[in-house]
Write an enzyme that holds these catalytic residues in place. Structure first.
Site, short mmCIF file in Angstrom:
data_model
loop_
_atom_site.label_atom_id
_atom_site.label_comp_id
_atom_site.label_asym_id
_atom_site.label_seq_id
_atom_site.Cartn_x
_atom_site.Cartn_y
_atom_site.Cartn_z
N GLY A 187 0.82 -1.22 0.00
CA GLY A 187 0.00 0.00 0.00
C GLY A 187 0.85 1.26 0.00
N LEU A 223 -2.04 6.85 1.86
CA LEU A 223 -1.67 7.84 2.88
C LEU A 223 -0.61 7.28 3.84
N GLY A 267 0.99 4.07 3.79
CA GLY A 267 2.12 3.39 3.13
C GLY A 267 3.10 4.41 2.56
N LEU A 304 -1.77 -3.04 10.55
CA LEU A 304 -2.43 -1.83 11.01
C LEU A 304 -3.93 -2.03 11.13
N GLY A 305 -4.45 -1.81 12.33
CA GLY A 305 -5.90 -1.85 12.55
C GLY A 305 -6.42 -0.43 12.55
N SER A 306 -7.36 -0.14 13.45
CA SER A 306 -7.97 1.19 13.49
C SER A 306 -8.73 1.34 14.81
N SER A 307 -8.94 2.59 15.21
CA SER A 307 -9.68 2.83 16.46
C SER A 307 -11.13 2.35 16.38
N CYS A 308 -11.63 2.08 15.16
CA CYS A 308 -13.03 1.64 15.03
C CYS A 308 -13.23 0.19 15.47
N TYR A 313 -15.93 -3.21 8.35
CA TYR A 313 -14.48 -2.91 8.33
C TYR A 313 -13.87 -3.31 9.67
N LYS A 363 -10.83 -5.92 10.53
CA LYS A 363 -9.62 -5.52 11.27
C LYS A 363 -9.43 -6.38 12.52
N PRO A 384 -3.96 2.68 14.86
CA PRO A 384 -3.93 4.13 14.73
C PRO A 384 -5.30 4.76 14.96
N THR A 385 -5.29 5.98 15.48
CA THR A 385 -6.49 6.78 15.54
C THR A 385 -6.76 7.37 14.15
N HIS A 430 -12.26 10.63 4.48
CA HIS A 430 -12.49 10.94 5.90
C HIS A 430 -12.78 12.44 6.04
N ARG A 459 -13.48 13.37 17.73
CA ARG A 459 -12.47 12.52 17.10
C ARG A 459 -11.09 13.03 17.48
N1 LIG Z 1 -6.68 6.89 7.06
C1 LIG Z 1 -7.01 6.72 8.34
O1 LIG Z 1 -7.58 7.64 8.97
C2 LIG Z 1 -6.67 5.45 9.05
C3 LIG Z 1 -6.05 4.38 8.43
N2 LIG Z 1 -5.77 3.25 9.14
C4 LIG Z 1 -5.20 2.07 8.48
O2 LIG Z 1 -4.02 2.35 7.76
C5 LIG Z 1 -3.94 1.49 6.62
C6 LIG Z 1 -3.72 2.34 5.38
O3 LIG Z 1 -4.77 3.27 5.24
P1 LIG Z 1 -4.64 4.56 4.31
O4 LIG Z 1 -3.24 4.75 3.91
O5 LIG Z 1 -5.37 5.65 4.98
O6 LIG Z 1 -5.49 4.12 3.04
P2 LIG Z 1 -5.31 4.55 1.53
O7 LIG Z 1 -6.60 4.30 0.86
O8 LIG Z 1 -4.71 5.90 1.46
O9 LIG Z 1 -4.23 3.51 1.00
C7 LIG Z 1 -4.51 2.17 0.88
C8 LIG Z 1 -3.52 1.54 -0.04
O10 LIG Z 1 -3.84 0.14 -0.19
C9 LIG Z 1 -3.78 -0.18 -1.54
N3 LIG Z 1 -4.67 -1.28 -1.87
C10 LIG Z 1 -5.99 -1.37 -1.60
N4 LIG Z 1 -6.47 -2.51 -2.11
C11 LIG Z 1 -5.43 -3.15 -2.68
C12 LIG Z 1 -5.30 -4.37 -3.37
N5 LIG Z 1 -6.35 -5.17 -3.58
N6 LIG Z 1 -4.09 -4.73 -3.84
C13 LIG Z 1 -3.02 -3.91 -3.66
N7 LIG Z 1 -3.08 -2.75 -3.01
C14 LIG Z 1 -4.28 -2.38 -2.54
C15 LIG Z 1 -4.23 1.08 -2.25
O11 LIG Z 1 -3.85 1.02 -3.60
P3 LIG Z 1 -4.61 1.91 -4.70
O12 LIG Z 1 -4.04 3.28 -4.50
O13 LIG Z 1 -4.24 1.27 -5.98
O14 LIG Z 1 -6.08 1.82 -4.39
C16 LIG Z 1 -3.52 2.14 -1.45
O15 LIG Z 1 -2.20 2.30 -1.88
C17 LIG Z 1 -5.23 0.69 6.59
O16 LIG Z 1 -5.01 -0.58 7.14
C18 LIG Z 1 -6.15 1.47 7.46
O17 LIG Z 1 -7.07 0.65 8.08
C19 LIG Z 1 -6.08 3.14 10.46
C20 LIG Z 1 -6.67 4.17 11.13
C21 LIG Z 1 -7.02 5.40 10.49
C1 LIG Z 2 -10.71 6.25 10.65
C2 LIG Z 2 -12.15 5.84 10.77
O1 LIG Z 2 -12.94 6.52 9.80
C3 LIG Z 2 -14.32 6.19 9.77
O2 LIG Z 2 -14.99 6.64 10.92
P1 LIG Z 2 -15.28 8.12 11.30
O3 LIG Z 2 -14.28 8.58 12.26
O4 LIG Z 2 -16.69 8.24 11.74
O5 LIG Z 2 -15.05 8.81 9.88
P2 LIG Z 2 -15.13 10.17 9.12
O6 LIG Z 2 -13.80 10.80 9.14
O7 LIG Z 2 -15.71 9.89 7.76
O8 LIG Z 2 -16.21 11.06 9.90
C4 LIG Z 2 -15.98 11.60 11.17
C5 LIG Z 2 -17.12 12.51 11.57
O9 LIG Z 2 -17.06 13.68 10.76
C6 LIG Z 2 -18.35 13.99 10.24
N1 LIG Z 2 -18.23 14.78 9.02
C7 LIG Z 2 -18.59 16.09 8.89
N2 LIG Z 2 -18.42 16.52 7.64
C8 LIG Z 2 -17.87 15.45 6.96
C9 LIG Z 2 -17.46 15.28 5.63
O10 LIG Z 2 -17.54 16.18 4.79
N3 LIG Z 2 -16.94 14.06 5.28
C10 LIG Z 2 -16.82 13.03 6.19
N4 LIG Z 2 -16.28 11.87 5.78
N5 LIG Z 2 -17.25 13.18 7.46
C11 LIG Z 2 -17.76 14.36 7.84
C12 LIG Z 2 -18.98 12.62 10.09
O11 LIG Z 2 -20.39 12.70 9.98
C13 LIG Z 2 -18.51 11.93 11.37
O12 LIG Z 2 -19.32 12.31 12.45
C14 LIG Z 2 -14.66 4.77 9.83
O13 LIG Z 2 -15.67 4.48 8.93
C15 LIG Z 2 -13.57 3.84 10.05
O14 LIG Z 2 -13.23 3.35 8.80
C16 LIG Z 2 -12.33 4.37 10.67
O15 LIG Z 2 -11.50 3.62 11.12
#
Ligand SMILES: NC(=O)C1=CN([C@@H]2O[C@H](COP(=O)(O)OP(=O)(O)OC[C@H]3O[C@@H](n4cnc5c(N)ncnc54)[C@H](OP(=O)(O)O)[C@@H]3O)[C@@H](O)[C@H]2O)C=CC1
Ligand SMILES: C[C@H]1O[C@H](OP(=O)(O)OP(=O)(O)OC[C@H]2O[C@@H](n3cnc4c(=O)[nH]c(N)nc43)[C@H](O)[C@@H]2O)[C@@H](O)[C@@H](O)C1=O
Length: 313
Positions: free
Chosen positions: A11, A15, A17, A106-110, A137, A141, A164-165, A180, A210
């Site tokens: 990945g 973001l 990776g 990597l998991g997630s706070s969810c 999801y 995780k 991660p949060t 997000h 959050r």
């Molecule tokens: N963003 C956040 O707020 C949070 C993220 N995390 C965790 O961090 C990790 C990374 O998340 P993040 O970087 O945000 O996500 P992104 O969507 O930014 O990146 C995900 C990456 O995974 C790749 N990918 C997805 N599906 C496949 C596949 N089938 N084969 C190969 N590559 C694939 C994507 O490739 P492509 O670009 O081609 O789609 C992309 O490069 C996840 O496990 C997520 O749960 C945890 C908590 C919060």
């Molecule tokens: C990282 C985490 O991310 C996801 O959970 P989440 O924290 O609820 O995600 P979110 O960032 O999309 O929203 C946070 C809050 O914000 C509000 N909100 C306002 N305005 C916008 C807006 O414009 N876009 C989005 N997306 N949300 C908005 C929205 O309604 C909510 O109350 C998980 O599904 C789960 O996958 C996970 O692990």
């Protein structure tokens, strides 16, 4: 982790990776294996098998996943459950069978129950019902955490799981529907300012709280813990401070310089009322976040302005 170790960052275009890759490169790791989805679809077991047979990674950072915000999670439950199970099952199993020294999942706070006490301690896992908008999801995780723990217990495989949060930073997904909240707000306020719109829509009531961690901080923690932490227990990675979505919206409005009004769309879900990480375990392991929220959003907004043409979404 030797500087010439073979390291697979799954990945690396995402973001997280991307940030881990930058961090490793900055520290002089020069043997990174960076296969993107175009050449290696991690859902495909045979392709993953062929990759591990050929390259034999010694370290694996599993940052590939189907990821999205509240709307995407709620709209594509089958994709979030099935694809994430496929990716993590294929990669964790292949890493073990091909003799990887260590894997970081990597998991997630969810993963924590929707109404768990705050701040969220690691031991609250599996103590109550999940938030419905992202339970698919979260279940995937949790299965990933359990697979790492099971492979450690049964086979002695050195897999660790970090939670991660909510994250943000350069390279984020700025899609207005599937991202997000933070990247969505940055783009909404920026575009509304350019168009001269009178108002910007904030989803939900604005009352959920959050916690936000800059992805460069996250990458620092992930690399440090991969070097130093070996254990079955999950470790939260966060800041230990949260903010309401209303306050966050006001902050992004201020940073982008948008002069108009904020209106709520309460037909959109709020999701979990609060997700604040307990970071005592992380602090005891010697790591603390450095990048403040305002500073981090300002830096991300500058990145967005410089890369608008190639932002995702
Ligand atoms: N963003 C956040 O707020 C949070 C993220 N995390 C965790 O961090 C990790 C990374 O998340 P993040 O970087 O945000 O996500 P992104 O969507 O930014 O990146 C995900 C990456 O995974 C790749 N990918 C997805 N599906 C496949 C596949 N089938 N084969 C190969 N590559 C694939 C994507 O490739 P492509 O670009 O081609 O789609 C992309 O490069 C996840 O496990 C997520 O749960 C945890 C908590 C919060
Ligand atoms: C990282 C985490 O991310 C996801 O959970 P989440 O924290 O609820 O995600 P979110 O960032 O999309 O929203 C946070 C809050 O914000 C509000 N909100 C306002 N305005 C916008 C807006 O414009 N876009 C989005 N997306 N949300 C908005 C929205 O309604 C909510 O109350 C998980 O599904 C789960 O996958 C996970 O692990």
């Amino acid at each position: 982790m030797q500087r010439n170790a073979r390291i697979f960052v799954a990945g690396h275009r995402g973001l997280v990776g991307g940030a881990i890759t930058r961090r490793l490169q900055a520290e002089g790791y020069d043997n990174l294996l960076l296969a993107g989805r175009d050449s290696l679809d991690l859902r495909d077991r045979d392709s993953v098998e062929a990759f591990f047979t050929q390259h034999k990674p010694e370290y694996v950072f599993l940052a590939a996943a189907k990821v999205g915000g509240i709307h995407a999670n709620n709209t594509y439950p089958a994709d979030f459950l099935f694809q994430n199970l496929q990716i993590q099952n294929n990669v964790i199993d292949a890493a073990y069978r091909h003799g990887a020294t260590k894997l970081t999942f990597l998991g997630s706070s969810c993963i924590y129950p929707k109404l768990a006490p705050q701040p969220l301690k690691e031991e609250y896992l599996l103590t109550g019902p999940l938030e419905p908008t992202n339970e698919w999801y979260a279940i995937a995780k949790i299965a990933g955490i359990k697979l790492c723990q099971a492979y450690r217990r049964q086979y002695g495989f050195n897999a660790i799981s970090l939670m991660p949060t909510n994250l943000y930073g350069p390279g984020d997904n700025f899609d207005l529907n599937n991202s997000h909240v933070l990247p969505a707000l940055i783009r909404k306020f920026h575009e509304a300012k350019l168009r001269g719109d009178a108002e910007v829509v904030m989803w939900g009531t604005g009352t959920p709280r959050r916690e936000f961690l800059h992805v460069d901080d996250l990458a620092d923690a992930v690399v440090q813990l991969t070097r130093t932490y070996e254990g079955e227990d999950i470790v939260n990675i966060g800041v230990g401070e949260d903010i309401s979505i209303r306050e966050l919206t006001e902050l992004v409005k201020d940073i982008t310089g948008y002069p108009g009004a904020i209106v709520s769309d309460t037909s959109k879900p709020d999701g979990t009322p609060r997700k604040l990480m307990d970071v005592s375990r992380l602090h005891a392991l010697g790591w603390q976040a450095r990048i403040g929220l305002r500073e981090g959003i300002e830096q991300t907004y500058r990145w967005f302005l410089e890369h608008q043409a190639d932002v995702r979404g």
